[in-house]
Motif scaffolding. Structure first.
Motif, PDB file in Angstrom:
ATOM      1  N   SER A 193       0.817  -1.227   0.000  1.00  0.00           N
ATOM      2  CA  SER A 193       0.000   0.000   0.000  1.00  0.00           C
ATOM      3  C   SER A 193       0.845   1.268   0.000  1.00  0.00           C
ATOM      4  O   SER A 193       0.381   2.326  -0.448  1.00  0.00           O
ATOM      5  CB  SER A 193      -0.945   0.008   1.209  1.00  0.00           C
ATOM      6  OG  SER A 193      -0.199  -0.080   2.407  1.00  0.00           O
ATOM      7  N   THR A 194       2.083   1.184   0.495  1.00  0.00           N
ATOM      8  CA  THR A 194       2.950   2.365   0.487  1.00  0.00           C
ATOM      9  C   THR A 194       3.784   2.443  -0.792  1.00  0.00           C
ATOM     10  O   THR A 194       4.113   3.531  -1.258  1.00  0.00           O
ATOM     11  CB  THR A 194       3.893   2.338   1.711  1.00  0.00           C
ATOM     12  OG1 THR A 194       4.645   1.115   1.711  1.00  0.00           O
ATOM     13  CG2 THR A 194       3.096   2.444   2.999  1.00  0.00           C
ATOM     14  N   LYS A 195       4.128   1.292  -1.363  1.00  0.00           N
ATOM     15  CA  LYS A 195       4.920   1.280  -2.588  1.00  0.00           C
ATOM     16  C   LYS A 195       4.074   1.528  -3.830  1.00  0.00           C
ATOM     17  O   LYS A 195       4.442   2.305  -4.714  1.00  0.00           O
ATOM     18  CB  LYS A 195       5.637  -0.076  -2.744  1.00  0.00           C
ATOM     19  CG  LYS A 195       6.870  -0.246  -1.877  1.00  0.00           C
ATOM     20  CD  LYS A 195       7.548  -1.571  -2.216  1.00  0.00           C
ATOM     21  CE  LYS A 195       8.859  -1.721  -1.472  1.00  0.00           C
ATOM     22  NZ  LYS A 195       9.537  -3.000  -1.822  1.00  0.00           N
ATOM     23  N   ILE A 196       2.924   0.848  -3.895  1.00  0.00           N
ATOM     24  CA  ILE A 196       2.058   0.937  -5.083  1.00  0.00           C
ATOM     25  C   ILE A 196       0.852   1.796  -4.739  1.00  0.00           C
ATOM     26  O   ILE A 196      -0.145   1.305  -4.191  1.00  0.00           O
ATOM     27  CB  ILE A 196       1.605  -0.460  -5.564  1.00  0.00           C
ATOM     28  CG1 ILE A 196       2.799  -1.405  -5.700  1.00  0.00           C
ATOM     29  CG2 ILE A 196       0.855  -0.339  -6.878  1.00  0.00           C
ATOM     30  CD1 ILE A 196       3.804  -1.000  -6.756  1.00  0.00           C
ATOM     31  N   THR A 197       0.940   3.078  -5.034  1.00  0.00           N
ATOM     32  CA  THR A 197      -0.171   4.009  -4.797  1.00  0.00           C
ATOM     33  C   THR A 197      -0.758   4.451  -6.139  1.00  0.00           C
ATOM     34  O   THR A 197      -0.153   4.245  -7.189  1.00  0.00           O
ATOM     35  CB  THR A 197       0.319   5.241  -4.030  1.00  0.00           C
ATOM     36  OG1 THR A 197       1.285   5.937  -4.841  1.00  0.00           O
ATOM     37  CG2 THR A 197       0.978   4.830  -2.707  1.00  0.00           C
ATOM     38  N   GLN A 198      -1.932   5.057  -6.067  1.00  0.00           N
ATOM     39  CA  GLN A 198      -2.556   5.545  -7.310  1.00  0.00           C
ATOM     40  C   GLN A 198      -1.663   6.588  -7.982  1.00  0.00           C
ATOM     41  O   GLN A 198      -1.552   6.616  -9.217  1.00  0.00           O
ATOM     42  CB  GLN A 198      -3.930   6.139  -7.000  1.00  0.00           C
ATOM     43  CG  GLN A 198      -4.979   5.098  -6.655  1.00  0.00           C
ATOM     44  CD  GLN A 198      -6.396   5.637  -6.794  1.00  0.00           C
ATOM     45  OE1 GLN A 198      -6.689   6.438  -7.672  1.00  0.00           O
ATOM     46  NE2 GLN A 198      -7.276   5.197  -5.908  1.00  0.00           N
ATOM     47  N   ARG A 199      -1.014   7.423  -7.198  1.00  0.00           N
ATOM     48  CA  ARG A 199      -0.148   8.455  -7.774  1.00  0.00           C
ATOM     49  C   ARG A 199       1.046   7.826  -8.497  1.00  0.00           C
ATOM     50  O   ARG A 199       1.381   8.217  -9.625  1.00  0.00           O
ATOM     51  CB  ARG A 199       0.338   9.397  -6.667  1.00  0.00           C
ATOM     52  CG  ARG A 199       1.190  10.558  -7.182  1.00  0.00           C
ATOM     53  CD  ARG A 199       1.541  11.525  -6.055  1.00  0.00           C
ATOM     54  NE  ARG A 199       2.336  12.642  -6.563  1.00  0.00           N
ATOM     55  CZ  ARG A 199       3.654  12.628  -6.687  1.00  0.00           C
ATOM     56  NH1 ARG A 199       4.332  11.546  -6.334  1.00  0.00           N
ATOM     57  NH2 ARG A 199       4.297  13.683  -7.150  1.00  0.00           N
ATOM     58  N   SER A 200       1.685   6.862  -7.848  1.00  0.00           N
ATOM     59  CA  SER A 200       2.846   6.219  -8.474  1.00  0.00           C
ATOM     60  C   SER A 200       2.451   5.450  -9.731  1.00  0.00           C
ATOM     61  O   SER A 200       3.189   5.444 -10.727  1.00  0.00           O
ATOM     62  CB  SER A 200       3.524   5.280  -7.477  1.00  0.00           C
ATOM     63  OG  SER A 200       2.670   4.212  -7.111  1.00  0.00           O
ATOM     64  N   VAL A 201       1.271   4.824  -9.705  1.00  0.00           N
ATOM     65  CA  VAL A 201       0.801   4.084 -10.882  1.00  0.00           C
ATOM     66  C   VAL A 201       0.491   5.040 -12.025  1.00  0.00           C
ATOM     67  O   VAL A 201       0.829   4.763 -13.181  1.00  0.00           O
ATOM     68  CB  VAL A 201      -0.445   3.226 -10.529  1.00  0.00           C
ATOM     69  CG1 VAL A 201      -1.092   2.673 -11.792  1.00  0.00           C
ATOM     70  CG2 VAL A 201      -0.064   2.087  -9.606  1.00  0.00           C
TER      71      VAL A 201
END
Length: 331
Positions: free
Chosen positions: A136-144
């Motif tokens: 949840s901290t590595k793969i966020t909507q912003r990073s995606v």
């Protein structure tokens, strides 16, 4: 009256015109109808995926954003690439040199976007299964979103890099008037468009498979007290494993559809444009864009529910975007 030699030319009034290769009318009609049908189905099904994920807020997850990007590339393939594949199956190209090059530019963008989206999906599943506590901290909507934007920018850059000579002087590699021939370094295309991304996908999914098996064994070996305490965690893991299995099917179908085409390219076997073998390989490759939404229909209950809401026009109701898409489909 035209002579026999003139009648066999793509452009009888031009001496440098390419010669036609006749194909039985029944075969031509079958190819036209089949490609048109696949193109229409691809556009409709992927449009349903795009509307579903875009409209319903509950579906705005990082994984679904990657599916949305994949659906956009498949939608563009059905809308622009497949219809132009119909004239390409003919021995003569009547749309001009510039349109020929632009077609291949769009083709490269869409094909590379699809495979890079597959890589991103594999990375998403890898982190979800192998490092669930930090997912949840590595793969966020912003990073995606950033990854998706960079993916499309990279594909556009790569297409212009590959086809720069062709864009600078369209038609320079045609041996006669009426051809649609481009010059691409086949080895680079195969490595960047198939071998490298597919190898990455396979390695990631093998790792996911190993971790999933070890987790399944660990779950079975839990003592009763620990089993009660970690029931929520187990449910989450099962959900992630199911998503990984579904997206694994998507990746496997992609490889099966594109592998024959790239294997022929790798073998340096030259297929004549418009030949039955060439048409079959292209049809198999582009059918992948149509198959992805079909896979979602079988494996994602939320997609079946969203399609029902769209078809029945319930999506037009106020606050429909807040519909609970998982109420009847708890995973």
């Amino acid at each position: 009256m035209e002579t026999l030699e003139e009648a066999e030319l793509c452009f009888p009034q031009i001496n440098t015109s390419c010669k036609k290769r006749t194909r039985p009318q029944s075969e031509s009609m079958f190819i036209y109808i089949l490609l048109s049908f696949i193109s229409l189905i691809t556009v409709v099904l992927n449009l349903l995926v795009i509307v579903s994920i875009s409209h319903f807020r509950q579906l705005h997850t990082p994984t679904n954003l990657l599916l949305l990007s994949l659906a956009v590339s498949d939608f563009l393939a059905g809308l622009f690439v497949m219809p132009f594949q119909i004239p390409i199956t003919e021995p003569c190209w009547y749309l001009g040199d510039l349109v020929c090059v632009l077609y291949y530019v769009l083709n490269v963008i869409i094909v590379y976007a699809s495979v890079i989206n597959m890589v991103l999906i594999s990375v998403d599943r890898y982190v979800a299964i192998c490092d669930p506590l930090r997912y949840s901290t590595k793969i966020t909507q912003r990073s995606v979103r950033i990854c998706v934007v960079l993916c499309w920018i990279y594909c556009v850059f790569l297409s212009f890099l590959f086809l720069f000579d062709n864009l600078k002087q369209p038609g320079r590699y045609n041996s006669c008037y009426g051809q649609c021939v481009i010059n691409v370094i086949v080895a680079v295309d195969i490595v960047l468009g198939f071998i490298l991304p597919v190898s990455t996908i396979v390695v990631l999914y093998l790792r996911v498979f190993v971790v999933a098996v070890s987790q399944a064994r660990a779950m079975r070996s839990h003592i009763t007290a620990v089993k009660l305490q970690s029931s929520v965690t187990v449910t989450v893991k099962k959900s992630e494993l199911k998503a990984a299995r579904t997206l694994g099917v998507v990746v496997a179908v992609y490889i099966l559809c594109y592998c024959p085409y790239y294997c022929v390219s790798l073998s340096s076997y030259d297929l004549m444009m418009g030949s039955s073998s060439n048409v079959f390989l292209v049809f198999l490759a582009y059918s992948n864009s149509c198959l992805n939404p079909v896979i979602y229909t079988f494996f994602y209950p939320w997609f079946r529910k969203s399609v029902k809401l769209i078809v029945t026009l319930e999506i037009l109701h106020p606050q429909s975007c807040d519909t609970n898409m998982m109420k009847e489909t708890t995973e």
